[in-house]
Design an enzyme around this catalytic site. Sequence first.
Site, PDB file in Angstrom:
ATOM      1  N   GLU A 128      -5.329  28.574   1.650  1.00  6.84           N
ATOM      2  CA  GLU A 128      -4.164  29.276   2.205  1.00  6.84           C
ATOM      3  C   GLU A 128      -3.415  28.448   3.244  1.00  6.84           C
ATOM      4  O   GLU A 128      -2.296  28.784   3.622  1.00  6.84           O
ATOM      5  CB  GLU A 128      -4.583  30.652   2.741  1.00  6.84           C
ATOM      6  CG  GLU A 128      -5.037  31.536   1.594  1.00  6.84           C
ATOM      7  CD  GLU A 128      -4.769  33.017   1.799  1.00  6.84           C
ATOM      8  OE1 GLU A 128      -4.221  33.396   2.844  1.00  6.84           O
ATOM      9  OE2 GLU A 128      -5.119  33.789   0.904  1.00  6.84           O
TER      10      GLU A 128
ATOM     11  N   GLY B 104       0.845  -1.201   0.000  1.00  4.83           N
ATOM     12  CA  GLY B 104       0.000   0.000   0.000  1.00  4.83           C
ATOM     13  C   GLY B 104       0.867   1.233   0.000  1.00  4.83           C
ATOM     14  O   GLY B 104       1.896   1.307  -0.692  1.00  4.83           O
TER      15      GLY B 104
ATOM     16  N   GLU C 119     -10.026  31.552   1.608  1.00  2.00           N
ATOM     17  CA  GLU C 119      -9.424  32.122   2.812  1.00  2.00           C
ATOM     18  C   GLU C 119      -9.070  31.040   3.830  1.00  2.00           C
ATOM     19  O   GLU C 119      -8.005  31.067   4.424  1.00  2.00           O
ATOM     20  CB  GLU C 119     -10.358  33.156   3.448  1.00  2.00           C
ATOM     21  CG  GLU C 119     -10.539  34.408   2.597  1.00  2.00           C
ATOM     22  CD  GLU C 119      -9.223  35.143   2.327  1.00  2.00           C
ATOM     23  OE1 GLU C 119      -8.229  34.933   3.043  1.00  2.00           O
ATOM     24  OE2 GLU C 119      -9.197  35.929   1.355  1.00  2.00           O
TER      25      GLU C 119
ATOM     26  N   ASP D  26       3.252  10.036  17.724  1.00  2.00           N
ATOM     27  CA  ASP D  26       2.542   9.963  16.439  1.00  2.00           C
ATOM     28  C   ASP D  26       1.031   9.919  16.668  1.00  2.00           C
ATOM     29  O   ASP D  26       0.270  10.642  16.028  1.00  2.00           O
ATOM     30  CB  ASP D  26       3.016   8.725  15.678  1.00  2.00           C
ATOM     31  CG  ASP D  26       2.566   8.721  14.229  1.00  2.00           C
ATOM     32  OD1 ASP D  26       2.972   9.641  13.485  1.00  2.00           O
ATOM     33  OD2 ASP D  26       1.813   7.816  13.844  1.00  2.00           O
TER      34      ASP D  26
ATOM     35  N   ARG E  33      -1.698 -11.037   0.490  1.00  2.00           N
ATOM     36  CA  ARG E  33      -2.730 -12.046   0.750  1.00  2.00           C
ATOM     37  C   ARG E  33      -3.292 -12.520  -0.587  1.00  2.00           C
ATOM     38  O   ARG E  33      -3.155 -11.832  -1.616  1.00  2.00           O
ATOM     39  CB  ARG E  33      -3.842 -11.466   1.616  1.00  2.00           C
ATOM     40  CG  ARG E  33      -4.522 -10.241   1.022  1.00  2.00           C
ATOM     41  CD  ARG E  33      -5.647  -9.771   1.921  1.00  2.00           C
ATOM     42  NE  ARG E  33      -6.018  -8.389   1.634  1.00  2.00           N
ATOM     43  CZ  ARG E  33      -6.920  -7.718   2.354  1.00  2.00           C
ATOM     44  NH1 ARG E  33      -7.512  -8.286   3.373  1.00  2.00           N
ATOM     45  NH2 ARG E  33      -7.221  -6.472   2.064  1.00  2.00           N
TER      46      ARG E  33
ATOM     47  N   GLY F  93       4.134   7.469   1.832  1.00  2.00           N
ATOM     48  CA  GLY F  93       4.911   6.669   0.892  1.00  2.00           C
ATOM     49  C   GLY F  93       5.263   7.431  -0.384  1.00  2.00           C
ATOM     50  O   GLY F  93       6.376   7.318  -0.886  1.00  2.00           O
TER      51      GLY F  93
ATOM     52  N   GLN G 117       2.972   2.739   2.285  1.00  2.00           N
ATOM     53  CA  GLN G 117       4.389   2.563   2.616  1.00  2.00           C
ATOM     54  C   GLN G 117       5.004   1.381   1.878  1.00  2.00           C
ATOM     55  O   GLN G 117       6.174   1.432   1.474  1.00  2.00           O
ATOM     56  CB  GLN G 117       4.566   2.337   4.124  1.00  2.00           C
ATOM     57  CG  GLN G 117       4.436   3.593   4.965  1.00  2.00           C
ATOM     58  CD  GLN G 117       5.573   4.572   4.710  1.00  2.00           C
ATOM     59  OE1 GLN G 117       6.739   4.203   4.610  1.00  2.00           O
ATOM     60  NE2 GLN G 117       5.219   5.839   4.600  1.00  2.00           N
TER      61      GLN G 117
ATOM     62  N   GLU H 233      -1.621  12.898  15.561  1.00  2.00           N
ATOM     63  CA  GLU H 233      -2.717  12.615  14.627  1.00  2.00           C
ATOM     64  C   GLU H 233      -4.041  13.174  15.129  1.00  2.00           C
ATOM     65  O   GLU H 233      -4.862  13.648  14.353  1.00  2.00           O
ATOM     66  CB  GLU H 233      -2.826  11.101  14.399  1.00  2.00           C
ATOM     67  CG  GLU H 233      -1.683  10.575  13.539  1.00  2.00           C
ATOM     68  CD  GLU H 233      -1.579   9.057  13.516  1.00  2.00           C
ATOM     69  OE1 GLU H 233      -0.719   8.550  12.791  1.00  2.00           O
ATOM     70  OE2 GLU H 233      -2.344   8.382  14.226  1.00  2.00           O
TER      71      GLU H 233
ATOM     72  N   HIS I 138       5.635   1.903  12.130  1.00  2.00           N
ATOM     73  CA  HIS I 138       4.980   2.592  13.244  1.00  2.00           C
ATOM     74  C   HIS I 138       4.949   1.585  14.389  1.00  2.00           C
ATOM     75  O   HIS I 138       4.714   0.399  14.163  1.00  2.00           O
ATOM     76  CB  HIS I 138       3.576   3.032  12.821  1.00  2.00           C
ATOM     77  CG  HIS I 138       2.775   3.684  13.908  1.00  2.00           C
ATOM     78  ND1 HIS I 138       3.282   4.667  14.736  1.00  2.00           N
ATOM     79  CD2 HIS I 138       1.484   3.504  14.293  1.00  2.00           C
ATOM     80  CE1 HIS I 138       2.327   5.055  15.577  1.00  2.00           C
ATOM     81  NE2 HIS I 138       1.231   4.355  15.334  1.00  2.00           N
TER      82      HIS I 138
END
Length: 329
Positions: A232, A27, A228, A192, A49, A135, A29, A196, A109
């Site tokens: 930005e 996927g 705005e 991490d 799989r 990735g 990464q 998030e 991770h």
Amino acid sequence: MTNPILTDADIDTSAIRGKPVAIIGYGNQGRAQALNLRDSGVDVTVGLRSGSASEAAARTDGFEPLPMTEAAARADIVILLVPDEVQPELWNETLSGAARKGATIGFAHGLAIHYGLIEPRADLDVILVAPKGPGKALRADYERGSGLISLVAVAQDASGTARATALAYAGALGCGRAGILETSFQQETEADLFNEQGVLWGVIPELIEAGFDTLVDAGFAPEIAYFECLTEVKLLADLIYERGIAGMRGAISNTAEFGAAEGSGRIVTAEARAEMKRILAEVQDGSFVRRLMADARAGYPALRASRARAAAHPVEAVAARMRALKSKR
Ligand code: NDP
Ligand code: MG
């Protein structure tokens, strides 16, 4: 605590030379890591799989994917690049029995290891190599001859050489061209998960929506509110990435800078900071991860509901119209 930033000059690449690597999952990464490793001369096999939706992409990229257990069984280094909440069952029930004695297992991770959802066999080395970016950026930077900053850590060092393996792996991803920061599974994982929720994906988009709503509710055109409050943000992110927050101020008007001072402390109040501490506490005591795993087991009802809420917000319709205009030009 500050750690030295390591680069290619500090890495002994022989630590992975001649060692077959299995990349489990293709996927976000997985694809980037597999391609970077191969271009760095590493022997890479992709494990998928059966009936995998990613098989065609892997074949187009020149890999011949194997079933996950076969890929793991032929590797000295097995890197798990499937979603975090999928890793425990996949490892504990399938891959743990297939991995070679004395192999290394690696993560991008630290969640599954840090929260004890995977308890690796005692003969294995357990490493973390966490590139700090998606990735696509990991691959694009590598192709440009540069690299993404990466964190590395060791959770279990059965061989005595786990750190060398982790550094060499990060080097093969191209991260030694930028910088490699040694840390622990605990620090990488908790920081991490905190970011998030408390800063990035949780808060900044909600601020954008709230700002958009405020202007639209007051009778402003949605297009104006969109420019705005949403577009930005890219300018802001680029500026603070390049110059830091104080340096960003040198690139904006005095009016904007005076406004920044006036707005400061009114939204991110003491109450908001206290809530950030509660978010961190829920990350650290494991309650966030228990909710994540429960939602995954139930087929992600909470995750799907929050996706639906985001898709239904009025800013999306304007954003889609504006993106279409841009692509016509
Ligand atoms: P993805 O969601 O992109 O992974 C998709 C891959 O996982 C696909 O090959 C998919 O297979 C496979 N997969 C999904 N579910 C299963 C399952 N039940 N059984 C077997 N295979 C499955 O993951 P990411 O790349 O986003 O994340 C991988 C790791 O990298 C995580 O630990 C994440 O925290 C970490 N990370 C991610 C970053 C990112 O940018 N996304 C940044 C830094 C770290 P199929 O094709 O068959 O569906
Ligand atoms: Mg993450």
